[in-house]
Design an enzyme around this catalytic site. Structure first.
Site, PDB file in Angstrom:
ATOM      1  N   THR A  24       0.831   1.258  -0.450  1.00  0.00           N
ATOM      2  CA  THR A  24       0.217   0.477  -1.525  1.00  0.00           C
ATOM      3  C   THR A  24      -1.175   1.045  -1.564  1.00  0.00           C
ATOM      4  O   THR A  24      -1.510   1.905  -0.758  1.00  0.00           O
ATOM      5  CB  THR A  24       0.219  -1.016  -1.145  1.00  0.00           C
ATOM      6  OG1 THR A  24       1.543  -1.512  -1.267  1.00  0.00           O
ATOM      7  CG2 THR A  24      -0.677  -1.873  -2.010  1.00  0.00           C
ATOM      8  N   THR A  31       0.433  -1.561  -6.464  1.00  0.00           N
ATOM      9  CA  THR A  31       1.490  -0.905  -5.696  1.00  0.00           C
ATOM     10  C   THR A  31       2.756  -0.675  -6.500  1.00  0.00           C
ATOM     11  O   THR A  31       2.993  -1.336  -7.519  1.00  0.00           O
ATOM     12  CB  THR A  31       1.841  -1.781  -4.467  1.00  0.00           C
ATOM     13  OG1 THR A  31       2.726  -1.075  -3.617  1.00  0.00           O
ATOM     14  CG2 THR A  31       2.485  -3.094  -4.869  1.00  0.00           C
ATOM     15  N   SER A  48       3.941 -11.892  -2.644  1.00  0.00           N
ATOM     16  CA  SER A  48       3.262 -10.685  -2.174  1.00  0.00           C
ATOM     17  C   SER A  48       2.370 -11.002  -0.982  1.00  0.00           C
ATOM     18  O   SER A  48       2.009 -12.156  -0.739  1.00  0.00           O
ATOM     19  CB  SER A  48       2.393 -10.140  -3.316  1.00  0.00           C
ATOM     20  OG  SER A  48       1.593  -9.075  -2.876  1.00  0.00           O
ATOM     21  N   GLY A  88       1.909  -3.632   3.308  1.00  0.00           N
ATOM     22  CA  GLY A  88       2.990  -4.624   3.279  1.00  0.00           C
ATOM     23  C   GLY A  88       2.544  -5.900   3.969  1.00  0.00           C
ATOM     24  O   GLY A  88       1.448  -6.411   3.720  1.00  0.00           O
TER      25      GLY A  88
HETATM   26  O1  DON Z   1       3.276  -7.082  -2.510  1.00  0.00           O
HETATM   27  C1  DON Z   1       3.497  -6.810  -1.337  1.00  0.00           C
HETATM   28  O2  DON Z   1       3.196  -7.526  -0.422  1.00  0.00           O
HETATM   29  C2  DON Z   1       4.131  -5.471  -1.012  1.00  0.00           C
HETATM   30  N1  DON Z   1       4.954  -5.039  -2.106  1.00  0.00           N
HETATM   31  C3  DON Z   1       3.063  -4.505  -0.723  1.00  0.00           C
HETATM   32  C4  DON Z   1       3.623  -3.192  -0.288  1.00  0.00           C
HETATM   33  C5  DON Z   1       2.700  -2.419   0.543  1.00  0.00           C
HETATM   34  O3  DON Z   1       1.616  -2.800   0.835  1.00  0.00           O
HETATM   35  C6  DON Z   1       3.204  -1.152   1.047  1.00  0.00           C
HETATM   36  N2  DON Z   1       2.198  -0.517   1.827  1.00  0.00           N
HETATM   37  N3  DON Z   1       1.524   0.001   2.382  1.00  0.00           N
END
Ligand code: DON
Length: 562
Positions: free
Chosen positions: A374, A392, A445, A467
């Site tokens: 992201t 993201t 999220s 994430g």
């Molecule tokens: O919205 C969310 O929490 C996830 N879709 C974010 C994904 C993410 O941060 C991937 N990362 N490094």
């Protein structure tokens, strides 16, 4: 300071994966007027140029967001969505441009006849895409707060896509390590893979993307949601099991939402409300930590690590149970944002070896996908406006499917729904009915763009990818900066820890936990596991004399000021 830098150096050199490819530049910069911190040096240049031309933080955000859709294809996007926390005219606001489930989406769309999840369907297919929000998000931001012309702001991204740009070591590594995923789709394969591997300095040209951006520059949001781009998008989706229709594109709206705002040690923390869990979780973590005196919990000690872990465990358990899209589900916001909630978290905290004697240690579901991407940017202008933005495609390069003729990647954000209650998503997060799939609902999220105010003005603008680890990364940056009074570079860069209730594992980056601390926590029976990367914070701090200090930490990070 020397000791810490040596520690960081050892950390970068000894850990595997992409941390090996970190160039030691662009990390900490100082300026008197404006600052842009993000994961792409080219995009940071674009943003700072807009600020220097008199544009405000919102103008720079539009330009950076579109530039990153070109220069950071892992996560920068026009086919995804995100959240923005802003500060304008002395007031904070938030903008939710998260993807929505298509109207035809339904609760069991990723389950087979036996109601089991169909492997990879919520991540690697055309059904995985929620209705994209990014272009509408920045269009509405521009309409409300922009000062320069839209076309001028989109122009730099067109230039980067049309003429190409020399890729960094980091992007080369990222593309090379995603060859398998990107080769599954003919357009992604053509654009983002090579027979030999990519290397630093290769020029990445994205002609179709430049044409799409041209349409967006000319027609605003309609250049994406209507006309040729929309036709190409729907055509792409019709090749597989895509759910999005023109009606979904026509009906897609973004929302300016009331921020989550709370006091923390003489500051005010402003963050994102649901459908992000970020603001509520930060409230739970930081307000709980605020009840303890730091001098009793020396930074990095077993006591500190256990306290942070226990608080996070409780907060993430509640996230799973009670949070979802507030436009569709009832979310007990007031109950969360209460002192009673903090007291309930504190009651669940186990000290010393209480953990070893606890009966309710949750099962380790043993599932955690290490590949995540992201991206976050922080911007501050000379007028005192600020932007904290995280957006993201969900996983790196989203679903790995490029819209043929339009040159952009589709998100796989549908996986952030609880596709089956109790089954972990790609980040090991469990959800229940509140985050089940429903038509036009937004998926929960963890993205936590945040602005901390001091005396009513932006003091710390911060956020992270990662994430489920986003929340703990941002919480640690704020906690270190304010409670432990660390310099902003240490607050952002010191190795981090993470616990998210399930899996019942304390994750830590190399160097985050000393041998002693590890032994003590293991004697309390905490399952522990080292991870390569826990988040990637990008932040700006304003010193008492008004100097803007920009700090980016890992990956391809770039901080620019003037
Ligand atoms: O919205 C969310 O929490 C996830 N879709 C974010 C994904 C993410 O941060 C991937 N990362 N490094």
């Amino acid at each position: 300071m020397l000791q810490i830098n040596t520690l960081l150096l050892v950390f970068f050199i000894t850990s595997t994966s992409y941390t090996q490819y970190i160039p030691f530049n662009n990390r900490i910069v100082h300026g008197k007027k404006g600052a842009v911190v993000c994961s792409s040096p080219e995009a940071a240049e674009v943003g700072i140029a807009i600020l220097q031309q008199g544009g405000n933080a919102f103008d720079a955000s539009v330009a950076v967001a579109f530039a990153m859709a070109v220069t950071y294809p892992q996560a920068g996007n026009i086919g995804g969505g995100g959240f923005l926390v802003g500060f304008a005219e002395n007031k904070p606001f938030t903008l939710d441009y998260r993807e929505k489930a298509p109207k035809r989406a339904h609760r069991d769309m990723f389950l087979d006849d036996n109601k089991n999840p169909i492997k990879d369907m919520s991540t690697h297919t055309r059904a995985a895409s929620g209705v994209p929000g990014t272009v509408k998000g920045f269009w509405e931001l521009h309409k409300k707060y922009g000062s320069l012309s839209w076309e001028k702001l989109v122009q730099p991204s067109i230039h980067l896509a049309k003429n190409g740009f020399p890729i960094s070591e980091f992007l080369a590594y990222s593309l090379n390590s995603n060859t398998k995923k990107l080769s599954k789709n003919a357009e992604a394969k053509r654009l983002f893979t090579k027979v030999s591997s990519f290397k630093r300095g290769d020029i990445l040209v994205q002609k179709e993307l430049s044409e799409t951006l041209e349409r967006i520059a000319q027609m605003g949001a309609d250049g994406f949601y209507k006309g040729k781009t929309a036709r190409l998008l729907l055509n792409e989706l019709s090749k597989g099991n895509g759910y999005i229709t023109q009606h979904d594109l026509d009906e897609y709206t973004v929302k300016f939402r009331k921020p989550i705002s709370f006091s923390y040690k003489g500051h005010t923390v402003i963050s994102m409300p649901p459908p992000s869990s970020g603001g509520i979780a930060l409230y739970g973590i930081l307000k709980s930590l605020e009840q303890f005196d730091e001098t009793d919990f020396p930074y990095g000690s077993a006591k500190y690590t256990q306290l942070f872990t226990e608080i996070c465990r409780s907060v993430y358990a509640d996230r799973s149970e009670f949070l979802g899209d507030p436009d569709i589900e009832s979310v007990p916001l007031n109950a969360f944002l209460s002192n009673a909630y903090i007291q309930s978290i504190l009651k669940s905290v186990r000290f010393e070896d209480e953990h070893a004697h606890s009966k309710d240690v949750s099962p380790n579901v043993g599932y955690f996908n290490e590949s995540e991407e992201t991206t976050h940017f922080s911007i501050l202008d000379k007028y005192g406006n600020a932007v904290s933005n995280t957006y993201t495609l969900n996983q790196s390069y989203g679903s790995g499917i490029v819209v043929k003729g339009a040159g952009f990647l589709l998100n796989n954000q549908m996986d952030d729904f609880s596709i089956k209650p109790g089954v972990p998503n790609t980040y090991g997060l469990i959800g229940n009915e509140k985050n089940s799939i429903k038509p036009e609902k937004r998926m929960l999220s963890s993205m936590s763009p945040t602005i901390v105010l001091k005396d009513g003005k932006p003091y710390f603008i911060v956020g992270s990818p990662g994430g489920s680890t986003i929340i703990t990364a941002v919480a640690q940056a704020i906690h270190r900066l304010i409670a432990y009074k660390m310099d902003v570079d240490l607050a952002i860069n010191l190795p981090r820890i993470h616990h998210q209730w399930l899996p019942d594992t304390l994750y830590y980056e190399f160097g985050a936990i000393s041998h002693d601390t590890q032994q003590i926590l293991q004697s309390y029976q905490y399952p522990m596991k080292q991870r390569n990367v826990i988040g990637d914070c990008h932040g700006i701090v304003v010193t008492p004399s008004g100097i803007r200090v920009g700090v980016s930490s890992r990956g391809n990070g770039a901080a620019k000021t003037y």
